[in-house]
Design a protein around this motif. Structure first.
Motif, short mmCIF file in Angstrom:
data_model
loop_
_atom_site.label_atom_id
_atom_site.label_comp_id
_atom_site.label_asym_id
_atom_site.label_seq_id
_atom_site.Cartn_x
_atom_site.Cartn_y
_atom_site.Cartn_z
N THR A 5 6.30 16.48 0.40
CA THR A 5 6.56 16.22 -1.01
C THR A 5 6.45 14.94 -1.58
O THR A 5 5.97 14.73 -2.68
CB THR A 5 8.14 16.93 -1.21
N LYS A 6 7.05 13.66 -0.77
CA LYS A 6 6.81 12.53 -1.07
C LYS A 6 5.32 12.11 -1.26
O LYS A 6 5.11 11.49 -2.35
CB LYS A 6 7.57 11.74 -0.20
N GLN A 7 4.31 12.87 -0.50
CA GLN A 7 3.27 12.50 -0.42
C GLN A 7 2.41 12.93 -1.52
O GLN A 7 1.61 12.47 -2.25
CB GLN A 7 2.37 12.82 1.02
N ASN A 8 2.83 14.26 -2.07
CA ASN A 8 2.24 14.94 -3.04
C ASN A 8 2.68 14.16 -4.43
O ASN A 8 2.12 14.24 -5.40
CB ASN A 8 2.59 16.48 -3.02
N LEU A 14 -0.34 8.66 -8.89
CA LEU A 14 -1.60 7.86 -8.79
C LEU A 14 -2.68 8.40 -9.53
O LEU A 14 -3.16 7.67 -10.28
CB LEU A 14 -1.97 7.66 -7.28
N TYR A 15 -2.69 9.85 -9.68
CA TYR A 15 -3.73 10.52 -10.28
C TYR A 15 -3.47 10.29 -11.74
O TYR A 15 -4.44 9.96 -12.59
CB TYR A 15 -3.61 11.96 -10.01
N LEU A 21 -5.50 4.85 -17.20
CA LEU A 21 -6.23 3.66 -17.20
C LEU A 21 -7.71 3.96 -17.58
O LEU A 21 -8.38 3.11 -18.70
CB LEU A 21 -6.24 3.24 -15.78
N VAL A 22 -8.26 5.03 -17.23
CA VAL A 22 -9.72 5.56 -17.72
C VAL A 22 -9.59 5.83 -18.97
O VAL A 22 -10.55 5.21 -19.83
CB VAL A 22 -9.98 6.85 -16.86
#
Length: 187
Positions: A5-8, A14-15, A21-22
């Motif tokens: 869950t932390k990684q997701n 990040l996404y 930013l884009v």
């Protein structure tokens, strides 16, 4: 919270930030490509209105030069390495007379009120234009620091074709102590 869950969550964050930013970069590129530009002032010819190193935001699209506007020109001239910044004194069809003894600039018979100039104008040592009917499609420009400005008075520049106008300087946005709109000389 599990490791998965932390990684997701981290990937999702990040996404999100990459998308943001884009989007910001895309908007900035579109604005500076189609609406305005950023230019750095090089020299002292526009003091006290603008100073060497000021960063300016220009209006490029849909701009037609008007008397009193501060404009950026792309015309190569004397020792200017890049764009030059000057004030529009007269546009096509207007008659300009410069009287160094009286220290005045007259356009179409009316002496200009110029609170933006740095000091009284002196006769330049080189040949200069003192009486001109500005051709249609051209502008006559001068620096606000008249005694230290190479401008349309110089016979090698003279009236400038409007196609050399990169845009009108709207804002100084750096250095921050000078941040603000640029006056067109009207009270």
């Amino acid at each position: 919270m599990t490791e998965e869950t932390k990684q997701n969550t981290w990937k999702s964050d990040l996404y999100f930030w990459l998308q943001a930013l884009v989007m910001v970069l895309t908007v900035l590129i579109l604005i500076f490509t189609f609406v305005g530009r950023i230019i750095v002032v090089d020299g002292i010819s526009m003091e006290p209105t603008l100073y060497h190193g000021d960063l300016l935001l220009l209006q490029s699209v849909g701009y037609t030069p008007k008397q009193g506007d501060v404009v950026v020109l792309t015309k190569e001239f004397e020792d200017a390495d890049g764009p030059i910044v000057k004030r529009v004194i007269a546009t096509g069809g207007q008659h300009v007379v410069i009287d160094y003894d009286a220290g005045t600039v007259t356009v179409d018979g009316e002496v200009l009120d110029e609170p933006y100039i740095k000091e009284a104008m002196m006769q330049p040592p080189e040949e200069s234009i003192t009486d001109i009917l500005v051709p249609e499609g051209s502008i006559f420009v001068m620096g606000d620091n008249r005694n230290h400005s190479s401008d349309s008075r110089n016979v090698t520049l003279g009236a400038v074709d409007e196609r050399y106008v990169l845009g009108r300087a709207l804002w100084v946005f750096f250095p921050f102590q000078d941040f603000g709109a640029i006056s067109n000389g009207e009270a």
